[in-house]
Structures are given as structure tokens and as C-alpha cells.
Write an enzyme that holds these catalytic residues in place. Structure first.
Site, mmCIF file in Angstrom:
data_model
loop_
_atom_site.group_PDB
_atom_site.id
_atom_site.type_symbol
_atom_site.label_atom_id
_atom_site.label_comp_id
_atom_site.label_asym_id
_atom_site.label_seq_id
_atom_site.Cartn_x
_atom_site.Cartn_y
_atom_site.Cartn_z
ATOM 1 C CG LEU B 51 99.674 29.279 51.085
ATOM 2 C CD1 LEU B 51 98.972 29.670 52.368
ATOM 3 C CD2 LEU B 51 100.659 30.347 50.678
ATOM 4 C CG HIS B 274 83.609 29.106 56.180
ATOM 5 N ND1 HIS B 274 82.862 30.223 56.441
ATOM 6 C CD2 HIS B 274 84.888 29.416 56.478
ATOM 7 C CE1 HIS B 274 83.677 31.172 56.887
ATOM 8 N NE2 HIS B 274 84.908 30.712 56.910
ATOM 9 N NE ARG B 338 86.526 28.979 59.635
ATOM 10 C CZ ARG B 338 87.522 29.071 58.770
ATOM 11 N NH1 ARG B 338 87.981 27.981 58.176
ATOM 12 N NH2 ARG B 338 88.046 30.239 58.492
ATOM 13 C CD GLU B 433 92.004 21.702 52.043
ATOM 14 O OE1 GLU B 433 92.435 22.697 51.435
ATOM 15 O OE2 GLU B 433 90.801 21.391 52.049
#
Lengths: 257, 646
Positions: B51, B274, B338, B433
Site C-alpha cells: 500500500l 495478534h 490487541r 510498516e
């Protein structure tokens, strides 16, 4: 599980390939097909042999990398899955499994099970987009879109570009792939502006890449891991016909005052 | 000269002056521009096509720069952003639930446990709304309601519905949008695309990033590519754990090579585990599969109240179930962030209440949701996730609860960047990221997609101009220089060494060994003694690796073992740095939980007096401890408080 693997080995794009036998044992039914291939490759490396090259990445059925032709079917037995989502529990102890790359003139083999699918990228480059620059688009809710249209656009947009449709087709046609993108965009108001140019350009590129024609066999739809419908092919054909009959491209004009 | 002030230290982020809400607008108004005619003379390399990379490459090419884009996959469409399931946040307030830029900003800072940079996070929240507009304009088919308007769902750590989604395939649809924008620019000649290419070094000329050395993975050829600036959008390093939800190819190599050339690596120990993944089923496992956090909207998490209960879940009556998240965190319940949800699952399993064959799993149950909404509605929201679960486990989640356990998913740490997203190496920009800046010590769900696209569509295209304005008269950068010679030689030597060391063990042997150490000592909970041991063990693995790894085949061909070997070599070095960072941080915050630092109730205990800083590490040589630079974090607009989701 004990299995007999017969795998296509081909050193490079210009070399001749052949099927080679690899017996393998100690396979767990819970392994994915690619994890079984990992076990084989680690064994080959330890013996000093060359591991089998194959494309793979996400291993959760969405990136579209994996592409094995298993026992005569793209992504093997089972429906709605990619090779990485195929589990060894789909096979029986003692089975012989044939593993080949996609077979299509437009997808030349690079090595072993790895093929060159860049033809798909070039079809998208020909028109599989909406011409909008980054910057200052209108508010996302400025144009309401009928939920049914939006859902149908989504159904077409789930294509992962793996090429199973081409591999399944006796003509190696890319109609399902191309029509999925044409449908996704032309079902949305944002995409309708360019729809005539798009369908002409993408089909033209598809032909140039050397994909075959569609003879409505429907094998692509059966083997598509994302369940893309051949209804999209019908939609694309209708648009193509309309565009080809009625459309002439605008003439280039000058640079203004 | 740039309006941007001079740096006062190596980790000066150069955040613009002025009120928080005005910083970005004011900054954009004053950064230098490059005229259309001059953009044609400027080349930019973008590595990675997820992305962040795809959106940056497309945007820069639309603006008129010459972009060269690289990905290791066979097509830019396959980058791992494609696998993101749940959604993307944006402060649109379409649901009229009181959402605003400030609330998204505040939730993100709080969710990150006060370890992210205030001004960057505010900017992220500010541009979030534009991302949705941009994606809809590109034809991204987000979920809609019957009035034709966009639908939203809720995610962990927040009390509003601000998450936009496209069934369980949001990442795929957003990436295909960015890929289509790239494809358009490839056709127009604005982007030259290099598929199946892996960056193996960054080339610095007079201290500035001026190019890369890349290996053509199809032919094995080593290539030189030059540019006026280099943008790394190469994703996270979760695969250091061997088992993670990352794609098999996801790696740290590009970022690590930049680190070795001087770029600081920030907060490497901040990794996200996660909570809702499919549990490990055996030693053969090559990767873990995530079940979207959105499932926690309607699924309830529980374990039996009785230790070692072996009854089938459907046979366990309601009063004998412990809905431990609802019990411990009544305000947020199953939607706690999370890190909190993951630790709570570990706590129950470690205490002997785990379920399934391995006892390292908890139930995620949809019984109540199916009773309340009907199976059809549940299927329309989560159908593809349920189907995926069934394919992998051979169990039907409509009939029996899912079994889930935490798994490594995202890395908040990454290369240090300033407000302009430039690393401390001039001309080296880092997006998505791969950088460290926006998520602090814990990322909230549906914020990774937001950050990747914010950086690529709406931040870098403006900030890079301020740097490139100095290069309008530079002319093309030559690849025939001593700097390129040296970098290429180094890359070739290293490959040669991997091919010819006469070892016996496959690459995966080392990767699994490394992953086990990191998971056990630098995973969901850490302590000083374990971390010290881990550093020693990892250094031993590094030495063994270079002596005994076996890479078959040759350098001059498609060689997937060689690709893996290079990546694992870098993961080993990174692993040691992660442990060093975790050892330095004598506090618990977000995903970093040090057993020595917890509240009496077992919650993370931060130490704001001593650790409210970004730990930016400078490379000092393989096997050597890195040097620490501290970027102190100042919060002018919010008060740092202990996070509470109770």
C-alpha cells in the site's frame, strides 16, 4: 502418508523439461500442499540436489502467487481454493500426484513450476484502472452507489490474478481475468466514464499477448479459486460489441489559448 | 534553502512549530515545490509495492517525477498488504457517533501506549478521511448499505465505528486500487517497473542515498540503479519469528541494509502479537493464518472455568464458561486492544485453561451472534473468514466455536524517520510498516492500511519535494562511480560466500531456530535474563549459519534458497538488536511486556519518567551492541495516563 510425486523439472526458459519421480513419506494430512513441497525441498537440499522452484507468498489464498497444476487441475482437487489452501487430507495414502506448471503460450515457464504471468499486468496497464490522480477527490459519499451494483462489482474485483482460468482453459483464454476487471470498473459510476476505451484496449492487449479465444466451455469458472462468474464474460462481450460498433476515438486537439 | 530548520541532533524529527491542528497545513504551505518542468529531471526509486510503495510510486509519477519501482514478487499486485482483512480507519464520522480527527488521533496515541510521535499521529488522523475519498474514486468497492452510502464497523480499542471495509478483503481491494493507479502510470511511462527484483543494498554518494544495488531474481544478475532519492516501503520484519502471519517472502533485508549504511533502527522490540489467529497444528507449519480482528465485534472469547476441561465446547454449559475479556475489561470487553487481548489469552493458557489438542488455544464463539442476527447475517459479514477457517482446520465455525491463539502479525518498530518521513540518511525516505513513527508500542486494528496509504498518497508526495528542490540542477546520477563499485562488490562477495561455504544445513533450519528463540524470549513477555541469553544464542546462530548453511544451485539463476539465505542472514542480525532494545527498555508498554514491570493486576507498567523516548539504534558492526540515540517524546496536547480498558 506416503506419496509418489511426479514433478515437472525445467532448468530455465530455454531448456527442455521433463517429469521426475520423487517418492515422499511421513506427510501429515494437516499439512498444506505447499508445506508438503517444503518438506520435499528440505530433503532435496540435504541430499545436495536442487529444490523445486515454485511461486508462493501469502499462503492464505489471496496473493495469487501459487500456481500448480495438480493431477490435471489448476490448484488441484477441491473448489474455491488456491494451491496453498489445498491440504494433504484431500489425498489418500499411496496416491501418485502429478505436479506441473500452468500451461499456456502467454505464460512461458521460467523454471520448474514458475511461470511468467506478466501478460496479466500488461492487460491491466492497457486500461484496468480509473484515471484519477492522488490529491483532492470528492467526498466518498458524494456519489451513492446501488448496493447490488456495488456487491456485483466486488464479486468481480475479488480476482487474485493467479491465472488458473487460463491454465484450465483448453484455449488458454484470459477472458475470465479480463472480464472480471472490466466488470468491476464498469459496474461503478466512477468507472463508467472510460468504459468504452477500457474494454477495447484491454481486449486488444489480451489478444496481443497470445491468449486464446473463449468458446464458452466454462472450465475457468469451475477452477477459479475466487468463484468469478462467466457472467462477467457475457457482460464484457456486450460492452465490447457496443464499443466496437459505435465508438471512434476523439481526435487530438491543440494546446488551447 | 528549505524553510525547514536545521537539525539539532541526529534524532531531531524537525516537527514544525505551531498548534497541533495547524502543523501539517502550515508545513505543506511552506515546503518547497518542484516545478513540472523540473520534476522531469528527477528520478525517484521506490522499493516495495504494498500500500505504501504502490501509492507513493503512483502519486509521484502522476506529479511528473521519473519513478523506478521494485518488487520481489512476480507482480506488484502481490505485495503482502493484499492479505489485510478487516478494514481501514478514517475519521469521517459518517455514523454520527461523535468521531473526529482529534478522537482518532487520541485513540491511536493511547492505543500505542504513549510511545508514538504526537505530530505524526495527528497528521495521520487528519489525512485519513481523504484516503477513503481517494480509494472510492479509484473504484475500490467498499461495503455499502442499501441507501448506497458507505458502511462502517467497529474495531478494537475504540468506542466509535470508523472502520471502512470490503468484506474480509479490505487490503486486497485497497492494494488493487493502488496497483491500478500504478499500472496506469506504467503504461504512461511515468513508472518503470522492475518485478522479481530484490534490493540488496542502498548506495550513498556524498552521504546521500543515490541508488540501490538489486538482484534480478529471475536471472541472478546484479544491477545498479541510480536516483535522486530512494524510498523504502518494504514492510515489516515479523518473519524474524519464522512463524508469523506475514507472507513467506516478507523480509527486513532492504531496511537492514539501510541500517548497516547508517540509518537508525527505531524501537525494534515493538512487535504486535495478534490475538485471533489459527493455532499452530504441528512442526511442519510454515506460516500462521490470521482471523480478522473484526470477528471480535460479534464473537465472544472464552475458556472453560475448569482446568483441563476436555468436554466438547458445545457441551460446556454457559455458567461453566469464563468470558475472561468481558470479566476483566467490562468497558471494552472483547474489543480491548490487541496487546491486551493477546496477553490475556496467554495468561489463561499458561494457567492451564487452554483448549484444543495443544492446550494453547482459546474459543472464539459466534453462538450468541448467530442467535441474535441469524446465520445469514453472520455469513454476510464474515462468510469468507469462516470459510477460510474451515478449509484450514476442517471444523465448521457456524456449529462449533473457533479455536484461536495469538501470533506475530505486525512490527511497530522500523527505520527512524523525521516529520518528512526521511531517515537520518539524507534522501532515504521510509514509508508504511517499514518506518516506526505512528503506532508507538502497539498498533490499533485497521490502522496499518490507513498509515500505508497516508504515507504514500498524502504525505510523501509533499514532503519529498522539499528535499528534491535542491536537485533540480543535479542532472542524472551516474552508476559508474566508486560508491556503486564498492556497494556492488560487497553484495557480490556476500552472495558468493553464501554459495560457496560448503555447509550442510538448509536455510530453514536456522530460521526455525532463530524464530523459536525470539518467540520465547522476545515475544509476548520478556525478562532481562532471557533476553541476555537470547543475545548470546543468536550470536552463536549467526556464526554457525555463515559456516554451515548450504545453498544449492548457482548465483546466476532463479535460486529461491539463495534468496531465503540472504533474508535469514539479516533476520539473525536484527534478532539480536530486538533483544538489545527489549533489554534496554526497563518498563512495560503496549506489545512490550517485561515481566519485571507490571501492576499488581498484571497490566503493563510504563515508566514515563525514564522511557518516554524513541530508542533509535545505530549499527556498530555484526555481533556488536548497537549505539542508542534517544528521541524524547513530548506530548503537548494530551496527558499521559495509564491505559485502562476496564
Amino acid at each position: 502418508m506416503n506419496l509418489k510425486l511426479k514433478i515437472w523439472r525445467q532448468k530455465g526458459p530455454k531448456d527442455n523439461g521433463k517429469m521426475v519421480d520423487y517418492p515422499i513419506s511421513g506427510i501429515s494430512p494437516d499439512m498444506s500442499f505447499l508445506e508438503m513441497m517444503d518438506v520435499l525441498n528440505d530433503q532435496l537440499v540435504e541430499k545436495g540436489d536442487l529444490p523445486v522452484a515454485f511461486d508462493h507468498d501469502c499462503r492464505e489464498g489471496i496473493c495469487g502467487s501459487c500456481s500448480m497444476y495438480i493431477n490435471g487441475e489448476p490448484h488441484g482437487p477441491g473448489r474455491g481454493i488456491t494451491t496453498c489452501q489445498l491440504h494433504m487430507r484431500s489425498f489418500a495414502d499411496g496416491d501418485t500426484i502429478h505436479i506441473e506448471p500452468w500451461r499456456a503460450a502467454a505464460f512461458p515457464v521460467i523454471k520448474d513450476l514458475v511461470t511468467d504471468r506478466s501478460a496479466f499486468d500488461r492487460i491491466i496497464q492497457a486500461g484496468g484502472f480509473i484515471s484519477v490522480n492522488s490529491g483532492s477527490p470528492v467526498d466518498a459519499n458524494a456519489i451513492p452507489i446501488d448496493k447490488h451494483d456495488s456487491d456485483r462489482a466486488f464479486d468481480a474485483a475479488t480476482c487474485i490474478g493467479c491465472g488458473a482460468c487460463v491454465a484450465a482453459c483448453k484455449n488458454a483464454s484470459a477472458m475470465l481475468f479480463t472480464s472480471a476487471k472490466v466488470s468491476h470498473l464498469s459496474l461503478l459510476p466512477q468507472g463508467q466514464v472510460e468504459s468504452r476505451d477500457r474494454v477495447l484496449a484491454m481486449i486488444n492487449q489480451m489478444d496481443e499477448e497470445g491468449f486464446g479465444n473463449c468458446t464458452n466451455t466454462g472450465a475457468c469458472e469451475v477452477e477459479c479459486p475466487k468463484g468469478i462468474s462467466i457472467e462477467n464474460i457475457a457482460r464484457m462481450n456486450r460492452q465490447y460489441l457496443g464499443a466496437a460498433i459505435s465508438y471512434s476515438p476523439p481526435k487530438a486537439t491543440g494546446g488551447g489559448d | 534553502m528549505s524553510e525547514f530548520r536545521e537539525k539539532t541532533s541526529i534524532v531531531d524529527a524537525r516537527v514544525p512549530e505551531g498548534p497541533l491542528a495547524d502543523k501539517w497545513v502550515e508545513h505543506k504551505n511552506h515546503v518547497r515545490l518542484v516545478s513540472p518542468g523540473n520534476k522531469r529531471r528527477i528520478d525517484v526509486i521506490v522499493v516495495g509495492t504494498g500500500l505504501a510503495g504502490a501509492s507513493a510510486a503512483a502519486s509521484l509519477a502522476e506529479m511528473g517525477y521519473n519513478v523506478k519501482s521494485f518488487c520481489f514478487q512476480d507482480s506488484p499486485r502481490r505485495a503482502h498488504s493484499i492479505a489485510a482483512q478487516g478494514g481501514i480507519n478514517a475519521a469521517k464520522n459518517y455514523q454520527n457517533d461523535g468521531d473526529s480527527t482529534y478522537r482518532l488521533f487520541y485513540d491511536t496515541i493511547k492505543g500505542g501506549d504513549y510511545r508514538s510521535r504526537e505530530a505524526n499521529v495527528y497528521r495521520l488522523a487528519e489525512v485519513s478521511a481523504s484516503i477513503i475519498d481517494q480509494c472510492v474514486a479509484q473504484g475500490v468497492p467498499f461495503a455499502r448499505d442499501y441507501g448506497g452510502l458507505l458502511d462502517n464497523r467497529s474495531f478494537g480499542g475504540v468506542q466509535v465505528s470508523r472502520t471502512f471495509y470490503a468484506r474480509g478483503q479490505t487490503g486486497q481491494q485497497l492494494l488493487l486500487g493502488a496497483y491500478s493507479a500504478m499500472s496506469r502510470m506504467i503504461a504512461k511511462g511515468g513508472i518503470k517497473m522492475y518485478n522479481r527484483h530484490e534490493m540488496l543494498d542502498v548506495v550513498l554518494v556524498e552521504g546521500k542515498a543515490r541508488g540501490i544495488i538489486a538482484r534480478n531474481l529471475q536471472t541472478g544478475e546484479i544491477e545498479r540503479h541510480s536516483a535522486h532519492a530512494v524510498v523504502l516501503a518494504t514492510g515489516g520484519y515479523g518473519n524474524v519469528f519464522f512463524l508469523s502471519t506475514n507472507a513467506m517472502g516478507s523480509n527486513v533485508t532492504a531496511a537492514w541494509k539501510a541500517h548497516k549504511k547508517g540509518a537508525l533502527f527505531a524501537n525494534p522490540c515493538f512487535t504486535q502479537i495478534h490475538p485471533t489467529c489459527i493455532p499452530v497444528s504441528g512442526d511442519h507449519q510454515s506460516k500462521l493464518t490470521l482471523m480478522s480482528e473484526s470477528l471480535r465485534n460479534d464473537g465472544r472469547i472464552w475458556v472453560p472455568k475448569k482446568k483441563g476441561d476436555t468436554r466438547k465446547p458445545i457441551d460446556i454449559p454457559e455458567e461453566e464458561r469464563d468470558y475472561y475479556l468481558e470479566r476483566r475489561y467490562p468497558a471494552f470487553g472483547n474489543l480491548v486492544p490487541r496487546d491486551v487481548a493477546s496477553r490475556a489469552a496467554k495468561e489463561r493458557c499458561d494457567a492451564g485453561y487452554g483448549v484444543g489438542a495443544s492446550k494453547m488455544a482459546v474459543y472464539l464463539d459466534f453462538k450468541d451472534a448467530i442467535n441474535r442476527m441469524g446465520e445469514d447475517v453472520v455469513a454476510s459479514k464474515y462468510g469468507n473468514l469462516f470459510q477460510m477457517y474451515e478449509k484450514i482446520t476442517d471444523e465448521n465455525p457456524y456449529k462449533t466455536p473457533m479455536r484461536i491463539y495469538p501470533a506475530v502479525h505486525y512490527t511497530m518498530g522500523g527505520l527512524w524517520v523525521d516529520y518528512n518521513l526521511m531517515s537520518n540518511v539524507e534522501g532515504l525516505f521510509v514509508l508504511g510498516e517499514a518506518n516506526f513513527s505512528d503506532h508507538g508500542a502497539n498498533r490499533l486494528g485497521a490502522s496499518a492500511l490507513m498509515q500505508g496509504l497516508a504515507d504514500g498518497y498524502f504525505v510523501l508526495p509533499y514532503t519529498i519535494g522539499d528535499y528534491l528542490a535542491d536537485d533540480i540542477r543535479t542532472g542524472a546520477i551516474s552508476t559508474q562511480s566508486s560508491e556503486f563499485d564498492a556497494a556492488e562488490k560487497e553484495v557480490k562477495n556476500r552472495l558468493h560466500q553464501l554459495m560457496n561455504n560448503g555447509g550442510t544445513k538448509p536455510v530453514d533450519y536456522y530460521h526455525k531456530k532463530l524464530g523459536k528463540i525470539i518467540w520465547e524470549q522476545c515475544g509476548m513477555s520478556r525478562n532481562a535474563e532471557g533476553l541476555k541469553q537470547a543475545i548470546a544464542d543468536i550470536n552463536a546462530i549467526r556464526e554457525d549459519f555463515w559456516k554451515n548453511v548450504r545453498v544449492p544451485g548457482t548465483e546466476g539463476e532463479l535460486n529461491q534458497e539463495l534468496e531465503k539465505a540472504g533474508r535469514v542472514a539479516d533476520f539473525i542480525e536484527l534478532g539480536a538488536l530486538m533483544c538489545q532494545d527489549a533489554l534496554d527498555r526497563n518498563e512495560s508498554c503496549g506489545g512490550h511486556f517485561r515481566e519485571e514491570f507490571q501492576t499488581p493486576e498484571g497490566e503493563a507498567l510504563r515508566d514515563d519518567d525514564n522511557y518516554a523516548y524513541v530508542a533509535a539504534w545505530e549499527y556498530q558492526g555484526a555481533g556488536m551492541p548497537a549505539r542508542l540515540h534517544k528521541e524524547e517524546l513530548h506530548y503537548e496536547n494530551i496527558k499521559m495516563v495509564q491505559r485502562s480498558y476496564k
